[in-house]
Design an enzyme around this catalytic site. Structure first.
Site, short mmCIF file in Angstrom:
data_model
loop_
_atom_site.label_atom_id
_atom_site.label_comp_id
_atom_site.label_asym_id
_atom_site.label_seq_id
_atom_site.Cartn_x
_atom_site.Cartn_y
_atom_site.Cartn_z
N VAL A 84 36.32 34.47 35.45
CA VAL A 84 35.38 33.49 34.91
C VAL A 84 34.71 34.12 33.70
CG1 VAL A 84 33.24 32.24 35.41
CG2 VAL A 84 35.02 32.41 37.15
N GLU A 116 44.82 41.11 45.99
CA GLU A 116 44.27 42.46 45.92
C GLU A 116 42.96 42.37 45.14
OE1 GLU A 116 48.59 42.79 46.42
OE2 GLU A 116 47.49 41.93 44.74
N ASN A 121 34.59 46.11 43.69
CA ASN A 121 34.18 44.78 43.25
C ASN A 121 33.52 44.02 44.40
OD1 ASN A 121 33.85 42.28 42.10
ND2 ASN A 121 35.88 42.23 41.15
N TYR A 128 35.49 36.28 48.49
CA TYR A 128 36.70 36.07 49.28
C TYR A 128 36.40 36.02 50.77
CZ TYR A 128 39.04 37.11 44.86
OH TYR A 128 39.44 37.09 43.55
#
Length: 163
Positions: A84, A116, A121, A128
């Site tokens: 994004v 992955e 992160n 997720y």
């Protein structure tokens, strides 16, 4: 901001998700360069425009805000890249793209969505996991980084017909 709140903001905005075309590559690259320390090249993106890949973009009147690249292999959708633009991060745009690619993958009879993500992160991992992905493995030294390569976590979301 809670995930559901940000999704409602995005869903009520003038944004729409559409399939991408090679003519979108300049906009994709401008987003890619703001999102990654080791961005994909134009050649890599050009190679993704083939029948077994899906490329979606989140767009509005200002142009492309984000994109997702997914490869279909047998009955598995592999999320290769979701990014994004800096201006829209934190607005729920990534969640909207993720939900779209999940829905489309299962609609096209994929049994699982796999991805992955860099171990460091935390924002993406949280996204997720709140969408139902679970860690199924790790890939040591998967990502380029400085001074050493970074590990990836492998996450998966099983489809409604899997099992």
């Amino acid at each position: 901001m809670e995930p559901e709140q940000s999704y409602r903001q995005v869903a009520s905005a003038t944004r729409r998700i559409r399939s991408l075309a090679p003519t979108d590559i300049p906009d994709i690259l401008s987003i890619e360069l703001t999102g990654y320390s080791h961005p994909w090249s134009e050649a890599i993106f050009r190679d993704c425009f083939r029948p077994d890949y899906r490329l979606w973009g989140l767009a509005d009147g200002d142009g492309l805000q984000g994109y997702a690249v997914v490869a279909y292999l047998f009955d598995e959708a592999h999320l290769l890249n979701l990014c994004v633009g800096a201006r829209w991060r934190g607005s729920g745009a990534g969640r909207l793209l993720l939900r779209h690619l999940i829905r489309e993958s299962f609609r096209e009879h994929m049994q699982r969505v796999l991805l992955e993500v860099r171990r460091s992160n935390a924002i993406a991992i949280d996204l997720y996991k709140t969408e139902g992905f679970v860690q199924i493995g790790e890939r040591p030294g998967y990502y380029p980084a400085s001074p050493v390569r970074e590990d990836a976590l492998v996450l998966a979301l099983e489809g409604p017909e899997a099992g």
